[in-house]
Design an enzyme around this catalytic site. Structure first.
Site, mmCIF file in Angstrom:
data_model
loop_
_atom_site.group_PDB
_atom_site.id
_atom_site.type_symbol
_atom_site.label_atom_id
_atom_site.label_comp_id
_atom_site.label_asym_id
_atom_site.label_seq_id
_atom_site.Cartn_x
_atom_site.Cartn_y
_atom_site.Cartn_z
ATOM 1 N N PHE A 275 33.665 12.804 3.856
ATOM 2 C CA PHE A 275 32.532 12.750 4.794
ATOM 3 C C PHE A 275 32.944 12.350 6.196
ATOM 4 O O PHE A 275 32.239 12.633 7.159
ATOM 5 C CB PHE A 275 31.459 11.766 4.268
ATOM 6 C CG PHE A 275 31.759 10.322 4.547
ATOM 7 C CD1 PHE A 275 31.467 9.746 5.785
ATOM 8 C CD2 PHE A 275 32.362 9.506 3.584
ATOM 9 C CE1 PHE A 275 31.762 8.415 6.048
ATOM 10 C CE2 PHE A 275 32.658 8.182 3.834
ATOM 11 C CZ PHE A 275 32.364 7.632 5.068
ATOM 12 N N LYS B 228 35.046 23.201 0.189
ATOM 13 C CA LYS B 228 33.984 22.413 -0.443
ATOM 14 C C LYS B 228 33.854 21.142 0.396
ATOM 15 O O LYS B 228 34.599 20.187 0.245
ATOM 16 C CB LYS B 228 34.380 22.069 -1.881
ATOM 17 C CG LYS B 228 33.219 21.795 -2.838
ATOM 18 C CD LYS B 228 32.286 20.683 -2.419
ATOM 19 C CE LYS B 228 32.797 19.296 -2.698
ATOM 20 N NZ LYS B 228 31.932 18.239 -2.096
ATOM 21 N N GLU C 205 29.228 16.406 0.586
ATOM 22 C CA GLU C 205 27.782 16.661 0.468
ATOM 23 C C GLU C 205 26.975 15.751 1.391
ATOM 24 O O GLU C 205 25.772 15.929 1.533
ATOM 25 C CB GLU C 205 27.346 16.486 -0.990
ATOM 26 C CG GLU C 205 27.414 15.068 -1.541
ATOM 27 C CD GLU C 205 28.828 14.673 -2.003
ATOM 28 O OE1 GLU C 205 29.821 15.213 -1.469
ATOM 29 O OE2 GLU C 205 28.926 13.793 -2.871
ATOM 30 N N SER D 123 39.044 9.678 -1.214
ATOM 31 C CA SER D 123 39.443 8.356 -1.713
ATOM 32 C C SER D 123 40.557 8.481 -2.760
ATOM 33 O O SER D 123 40.714 9.531 -3.388
ATOM 34 C CB SER D 123 38.225 7.655 -2.313
ATOM 35 O OG SER D 123 37.727 8.423 -3.381
ATOM 36 N N CYS E 106 40.434 6.923 7.956
ATOM 37 C CA CYS E 106 41.539 6.562 7.058
ATOM 38 C C CYS E 106 42.701 5.990 7.855
ATOM 39 O O CYS E 106 43.618 5.412 7.283
ATOM 40 C CB CYS E 106 41.999 7.765 6.272
ATOM 41 S SG CYS E 106 42.779 8.991 7.312
ATOM 42 N N GLU F 92 39.871 -1.056 -0.044
ATOM 43 C CA GLU F 92 39.639 -0.339 1.211
ATOM 44 C C GLU F 92 38.155 -0.524 1.536
ATOM 45 O O GLU F 92 37.286 -0.007 0.826
ATOM 46 C CB GLU F 92 39.952 1.152 1.030
ATOM 47 C CG GLU F 92 39.728 1.938 2.308
ATOM 48 C CD GLU F 92 39.897 3.447 2.141
ATOM 49 O OE1 GLU F 92 39.573 3.975 1.063
ATOM 50 O OE2 GLU F 92 40.340 4.086 3.102
HETATM 51 P P1 NAD Z 1 35.393 10.755 -1.738
HETATM 52 O O1 NAD Z 1 36.660 10.675 -2.491
HETATM 53 O O2 NAD Z 1 34.198 10.067 -2.288
HETATM 54 O O3 NAD Z 1 34.964 12.299 -1.561
HETATM 55 C C1 NAD Z 1 35.863 13.264 -1.084
HETATM 56 C C2 NAD Z 1 35.480 14.619 -1.674
HETATM 57 O O4 NAD Z 1 35.569 14.552 -3.096
HETATM 58 C C3 NAD Z 1 34.059 15.049 -1.343
HETATM 59 O O5 NAD Z 1 34.047 16.420 -1.054
HETATM 60 C C4 NAD Z 1 33.291 14.736 -2.617
HETATM 61 O O6 NAD Z 1 32.214 15.614 -2.825
HETATM 62 C C5 NAD Z 1 34.334 14.879 -3.697
HETATM 63 N N1 NAD Z 1 34.122 13.971 -4.828
HETATM 64 C C6 NAD Z 1 33.610 12.715 -4.780
HETATM 65 N N2 NAD Z 1 33.559 12.185 -6.018
HETATM 66 C C7 NAD Z 1 34.062 13.099 -6.863
HETATM 67 C C8 NAD Z 1 34.278 13.131 -8.273
HETATM 68 N N3 NAD Z 1 33.972 12.106 -9.058
HETATM 69 N N4 NAD Z 1 34.823 14.249 -8.811
HETATM 70 C C9 NAD Z 1 35.159 15.294 -8.043
HETATM 71 N N5 NAD Z 1 34.944 15.321 -6.703
HETATM 72 C C10 NAD Z 1 34.418 14.244 -6.115
HETATM 73 O O7 NAD Z 1 35.714 10.271 -0.250
HETATM 74 P P2 NAD Z 1 34.684 10.062 0.950
HETATM 75 O O8 NAD Z 1 33.873 8.856 0.670
HETATM 76 O O9 NAD Z 1 33.993 11.333 1.286
HETATM 77 O O10 NAD Z 1 35.708 9.775 2.151
HETATM 78 C C11 NAD Z 1 36.232 8.500 2.419
HETATM 79 C C12 NAD Z 1 37.596 8.325 1.774
HETATM 80 O O11 NAD Z 1 38.471 9.357 2.231
HETATM 81 C C13 NAD Z 1 38.276 7.030 2.164
HETATM 82 O O12 NAD Z 1 38.925 6.504 1.029
HETATM 83 C C14 NAD Z 1 39.297 7.447 3.212
HETATM 84 O O13 NAD Z 1 40.406 6.603 3.348
HETATM 85 C C15 NAD Z 1 39.694 8.779 2.688
HETATM 86 N N6 NAD Z 1 40.269 9.605 3.732
HETATM 87 C C16 NAD Z 1 41.620 9.797 3.697
HETATM 88 C C17 NAD Z 1 42.212 10.543 4.686
HETATM 89 C C18 NAD Z 1 43.684 10.782 4.668
HETATM 90 O O14 NAD Z 1 44.120 11.619 5.414
HETATM 91 N N7 NAD Z 1 44.463 10.107 3.845
HETATM 92 C C19 NAD Z 1 41.440 11.098 5.729
HETATM 93 C C20 NAD Z 1 40.069 10.892 5.724
HETATM 94 C C21 NAD Z 1 39.491 10.141 4.703
#
Ligand code: NAD
Length: 511
Positions: free
Chosen positions: A163, A187, A190, A240, A295, A396
């Protein structure tokens, strides 16, 4: 993840629904499942987003697979032309895209425009695709024999994005994926799905053939359908750590190439010789920019020796000056958090930190917008005397909460960073070049800043952490991105004079 049943007669019934983009056109969802999209600054639900079924994902894969043969056969010159047009159209629509980011993510316009600027750099990198795809050629490796290497696209590839960068992270992925000749399925998160559809329209308007770029909205059902689909060759993920690990394990088990970037806990070391004001400016900028939802945000400041007390004072003095408000306020520097649930979780670390013995120097819940607004606001928080076993250090937090730790020596500070399970970014603040160079040599982290608090690599390097911040081998975008989205083929070629041909069952030799 949220899947809401729509309450009968609810005011949300008439809200617009954000659908998918398949085969070059907008497509409404048919699964009957959808989730709410909020404006974080007002706290109101303003839209719905359709959640794709396995079948809907399948139709996007079919469109991408059908487009692949034509797209991979399109000349490099034509693909380059389209990449330049995409770059220019996205550039021309920066403000429109930024407005969508502010409306759904909550980041203030200056921050949203910064996200777009860094995303567009990836489009610009991909405009150099003819140069990037040049292979090697060795003439006369044996008599009359030449060897050369070519890089070819993988086929249909998918990107799953978080997000916090709804436009930049997709650009990290699709710019190189399509420039190298793949077709792509995005994808998006959401929570803020609209930017993906405007990007899709711009790509079409730039002349990208139908089916080369597709968007499938959704939740775990869509993600699992991507991981299971036999016609998807590779998956890029950013999000994450627990989900990154799941994506990597499931995708690779299903035979896909996977790069999965996870969460972070970025340390900023401040050595005793550092300029305290400069370090405090950097800590506040990198800790609270985008409400800490980056991040590469600085999560914890590690003060070495005598610099601790003046640094705490200098950071504390800066916090009341950070202007918090909605993106509609042109003076706002920090917006709300993405959801109420996330805001409340972030705030809960202030309670656990106090209970576990830390000192709350500034409590973001005292900001008037925390209680006085329906928006998901939280003020800036500073927690001092943090120890490694405390929740506020181990987790985090991903919000506007900066933690501070006090150590006596550089070695202790280094051990903290290297013992931490994450290894995304880190920074050192010092006037001692030798100390900075030693840190760069010693530290087990993928991206290092020397007097630079957010060392996000430019588009012609690659982005990625170490340890639990990355599952897979290749980093994202830049040269690693080109490698990730292509596979190498080596051709050994001979054009002999038929008169010299003979049978030889020996293993081919070059001498
Ligand atoms: P998230 O892991 O909750 O979601 C990321 C994606 O995975 C979304 O598209 C979501 O729909 C999907 N998703 C979520 N839960 C899922 C599940 N149980 N099964 C399958 N798909 C699922 O992350 P977020 O809250 O959208 O973003 C924040 C996180 O992203 C933080 O941990 C941040 O550090 C990390 N991040 C990392 C980087 C990097 O480059 N390392 C960059 C940006 C964000």
């Amino acid at each position: 993840m949220t899947q809401l049943a729509e309450p009968a007669g609810s005011a949300t019934t008439s809200l617009a629904a954000i659908g998918h983009w398949i085969g070059g056109r907008a497509v409404a969802g048919t699964s009957g499942r959808r989730g709410p999209v909020f404006n974080p600054a007002t706290g109101t639900q303003e839209k719905w987003v359709d959640f794709a079924s396995t079948e809907e994902l399948g139709s996007a894969v079919a469109a991408a697979a059908a487009a692949f043969p034509g797209w991979r056969a399109t000349s490099l010159s034509k693909r380059t032309d389209i990449m330049f047009r995409i770059r220019n159209l996205v550039d021309q629509h920066r403000n429109e895209l930024a407005a969508l980011l502010t409306a759904e993510h909550g980041k203030v316009p200056s921050d949203a425009l910064g996200e777009l600027a860094r995303g567009i750099e990836n489009l610009e990198f991909a405009c150099g695709i003819p140069q990037l795809l040049k292979g090697g050629f060795s003439e006369q490796v044996s008599t009359g024999v030449d060897v050369y290497q070519i890089r070819q696209p993988l086929g249909v590839v998918a990107g799953i994005t978080p997000f916090n960068f709804p436009a930049m992270v997709p650009m990290w992925m699709f710019a190189n994926a399509i420039a190298t000749g793949n077709t792509f399925i995005l994808k998006p998160s959401e929570k803020d799905p609209s930017a993906s559809l405007l990007l899709a329209q711009l790509l079409r308007d730039a002349g990208l053939p139908d089916g080369v770029f597709n968007v499938v909205q959704g939740d775990k059902v869509a993600v699992d359908a991507i991981l299971d689909h036999p016609d998807i060759a590779a998956v890029s993920f950013v999000g994450s750590t627990p989900i990154a690990k799941y994506i990597y394990e499931t995708g690779t088990r299903n035979g896909k190439r996977v790069q999965a970037l996870g969460g972070a806990k970025n340390h900023m070391l401040v050595l005793p010789d550092a300029d305290v004001n400069m370090a405090a400016d950097a800590a506040v900028s990198a800790g609270f920019g985008s409400a800490g939802e980056r991040c590469m945000a600085i999560a914890t400041v590690v003060a070495v020796g005598s610099v601790h007390d003046p640094l705490v004072d200098a950071i504390k003095a800066r916090l009341p000056k950070v202007k918090i408000g909605p993106g509609s306020d042109p003076t706002a520097e920090m917006g709300p958090l993405v959801t109420k649930q996330h805001r409340d979780k972030v705030a809960s670390y202030l309670d656990s930190a106090a209970a576990q013995g830390a000192t709350i120097v500034a409590d973001g819940r005292e900001h008037p917008l925390y209680a006085g607004s329906e928006g998901f606001f939280l003020g800036t928080s500073l927690i001092d005397d943090v120890q490694p076993e405390m929740d506020c250090y181990r987790d985090e937090i991903f919000g506007p909460v900066l933690t501070m730790m006090r150590v006596d020596t550089y070695e202790e500070a280094l051990r903290l960073v290297n013992d931490n399970p994450y290894g995304n970014g880190t920074a050192i603040f010092t006037r001692d070049g030798g100390a900075a160079r030693q840190f760069q040599f010693d530290v087990n982290v993928g991206m290092v800043g020397v007097n630079v608090p957010i060392p996000v690599p430019v588009a012609y390097y690659s982005f990625g952490g170490w340890k639990s911040s990355l599952f897979g081998d290749l980093h994202m975008y830049g040269p690693d991105g080109i490698q990730f989205y292509t596979r190498s083929k080596v051709v050994t070629s001979r054009w002999p004079d038929p008169a010299t041909s003979s049978v030889d069952l020996g293993f081919p030799r070059t001498r």
